[in-house]
Every structure is written in structure tokens, then in C-alpha cells.
Design a protein around this motif. Structure first.
Motif, short mmCIF file in Angstrom:
data_model
loop_
_atom_site.label_atom_id
_atom_site.label_comp_id
_atom_site.label_asym_id
_atom_site.label_seq_id
_atom_site.Cartn_x
_atom_site.Cartn_y
_atom_site.Cartn_z
N GLN A 35 -27.02 44.05 47.25
CA GLN A 35 -28.30 43.78 47.88
C GLN A 35 -29.23 44.98 47.79
N GLU A 36 -28.68 46.18 47.98
CA GLU A 36 -29.51 47.38 47.90
C GLU A 36 -30.00 47.61 46.47
N LEU A 41 -34.58 47.31 42.83
CA LEU A 41 -35.23 46.75 41.65
C LEU A 41 -36.65 46.30 41.97
N GLU A 42 -36.84 45.74 43.15
CA GLU A 42 -38.18 45.32 43.56
C GLU A 42 -39.11 46.53 43.68
N VAL A 43 -38.59 47.62 44.22
CA VAL A 43 -39.39 48.85 44.31
C VAL A 43 -39.73 49.35 42.91
N PHE A 44 -38.74 49.31 42.02
CA PHE A 44 -38.95 49.76 40.65
C PHE A 44 -40.05 48.96 39.96
N TRP A 70 -22.83 41.96 36.09
CA TRP A 70 -23.96 41.64 36.97
C TRP A 70 -24.92 42.82 37.03
N ILE A 71 -24.41 44.03 37.15
CA ILE A 71 -25.26 45.23 37.18
C ILE A 71 -26.05 45.34 35.88
N GLU A 72 -25.37 45.10 34.76
CA GLU A 72 -26.03 45.21 33.46
C GLU A 72 -27.15 44.17 33.32
N LYS A 73 -26.83 42.90 33.61
CA LYS A 73 -27.78 41.82 33.38
C LYS A 73 -28.90 41.77 34.42
N CYS A 74 -28.54 42.01 35.69
CA CYS A 74 -29.51 41.80 36.78
C CYS A 74 -30.26 43.05 37.19
N ILE A 75 -29.75 44.22 36.86
CA ILE A 75 -30.39 45.46 37.30
C ILE A 75 -30.87 46.31 36.11
N LYS A 81 -36.32 46.52 29.99
CA LYS A 81 -37.41 45.70 29.47
C LYS A 81 -38.76 46.13 30.03
N ALA A 82 -38.72 46.74 31.22
CA ALA A 82 -39.97 47.20 31.84
C ALA A 82 -40.37 48.59 31.35
#
Length: 247
Positions: A35-36, A41-44, A70-75, A81-82
């Protein structure tokens, strides 16, 4: 420099174009950790920094293998990409608890390959200059510092080699401890017993040792029993530890 996010588990500040995350000392579980990361990620996405620095001194969670992907794909992939290309971690003196972080990148051949540093200052210096010496996978750089009768060796290794390096250091540390505990037993061996010990450790049979030392197999068997008694050997692992430590 200003704090842009804080919770019970993590704080995030911005220094120039670097986003710096630091874990608090409150223990994490896997769910809270995920969750953290999502909160971060939202802050980033809002801040869109060029570089990231994770301060890991207080991180003590062993990351489960099943969330590596999950860390690789979601974070990591959304950050890449950004536009993120510079990622760094500080690695505290108690490095062993942090192997799971390193392995989470290596096991999935992560798109982002971070650098690891022993201090915040060194990590920031790297990210600000964006210049670092590229080490070959088999290259290890080191410096030696001596002060107050103590010697400190600082290693610089490629992140892919760090888990292997730490494992070797742990093995070396185990040998130091074993030697301190068992040296008094090993010093009781006679010269002949030491010769027999070396031969046994190399995998030779009683017959082969007897032939090499020009003594009877019965004598070798007697020496073997004496070695087991003097060294307090209870398993093949004990033989291996003695061999690795004293030969």
C-alpha cells in the motif's frame, strides 16, 4: 527541500529534482508495504522527478517472492514509462536483511537497475552528477580505512554481484566465528593427525591415505577416531567447516 508526503511508515521529501523516500522504524507487513508503494507511486506521478533515492536504514521486511513481479509491473514499470532512469538505494551496515530487495530486482531482470550506497550523501552525489564508473560483473573496487586500531574495508560492487558478495562475506564471518570457537581443539592435533586430516578432507579413502603416508589402514582408522574425538566432530558438516576454516 520540503516534505511532500508522510505516514506512519514512510516520509517523502524533494531535493532539487530528486525524490527521497525514507522508511520509519514502525514494522511493516507485506500488505502495508504494498500500500505504501502505491501511495508513493501517486506522489511520483504528481512530482515526476528525474531521480529516486530510497533510504533503507529502517527497512526490515523480508519481501515475499510472490510479489516480486507485482513490484516490477505495478511500481517500477510505470515509473520507467514516466521517464525515470536514475534509481538509488542506501544499504545500511546490517545489509543481510536487505537481500530480499536486491533479489526482487535481480530475479525478474528488472527494467530499472538501481545502484546501492552506504550513505545518503554518496547516493545523492551519484544522482546529482549522474556519472558513475561502470563496473564489470566480476570487478570489485575497495578502499581500506584504518583508525583507532581498527580496519574498515569499503567495497564497491555491481548490484548484480552484491547478493553473491554478501553471501561470501557471511561465509567468511561464519569461518571466523568457527575458528575462534574451535582453534583450541585444532591445536591439539599432532603433525601426523594433521596430515591425515588434510587427506580425509580432500576426499581420500583410508586405503589411499595409508598408501600415501606409508602406514597401515588400521593406523589410519585409529587416527580418524582420534580426530573425531579431539575435534568433537559429529557430522560431515563439521569436517567441511574445519577444512574450510583451517586449510
Amino acid at each position: 527541500m520540503g516534505e511532500i508526503y508522510t505516514s506512519d511508515y514512510i516520509s517523502i521529501i524533494r531535493e532539487e529534482d530528486i525524490l527521497i523516500q525514507e522508511w520509519t522504524k514502525i514494522p511493516l507487513n507485506t500488505q502495508t508495504f504494498q500500500q505504501e508503494l502505491l501511495n508513493f507511486l501517486e506522489v511520483f506521478k504528481t512530482e515526476r522527478p528525474e531521480s529516486l533515492l530510497w533510504l533503507q536504514e529502517n527497512f526490515d521486511l523480508e519481501i515475499p517472492d510472490e510479489i516480486y513481479e507485482w513490484i516490477e509491473k505495478c511500481i517500477l514499470e510505470p515509473q520507467y514509462k514516466a521517464g525515470l532512469r536514475n534509481l538509488a538505494f542506501t544499504v545500511p551496515k546490517e545489509q543481510y536483511a536487505h537481500l530480499s530487495i536486491i533479489e526482487s530486482f535481480n530475479d525478474v531482470s528488472s527494467i530499472l537497475q538501481p545502484k546501492y550506497f552506504l550513505s545518503k550523501e554518496k547516493a545523492l552525489a551519484f544522482l546529482k552528477t549522474k556519472k558513475s564508473k561502470s563496473l564489470e560483473l566480476d570487478e570489485i573496487d575497495y578502499t581500506i580505512e584504518r583508525a583507532n586500531g581498527k580496519t574498515k574495508i569499503c567495497l564497491t560492487v555491481d548490484h548484480k554481484q552484491l547478493p553473491h558478495t554478501i553471501k561470501h562475506l557471511k561465509k567468511l564471518n561464519a569461518q571466523f566465528k568457527f575458528k575462534a570457537k574451535h582453534l583450541k581443539h585444532f591445536e591439539k592435533l599432532t603433525l601426523r593427525e594433521f596430515e591425515v586430516f588434510k587427506s580425509i578432507s580432500s576426499g581420500m579413502t583410508n586405503k589411499e591415505i595409508a598408501s600415501a603416508l606409508i602406514i597401515s589402514e588400521l593406523t589410519i582408522a585409529t587416527h580418524r577416531k582420534s580426530l573425531i574425538k579431539k575435534l568433537k566432530i559429529k557430522s560431515p558438516t563439521d569436517w567441511e567447516m574445519y577444512a574450510n576454516t583451517f586449510l
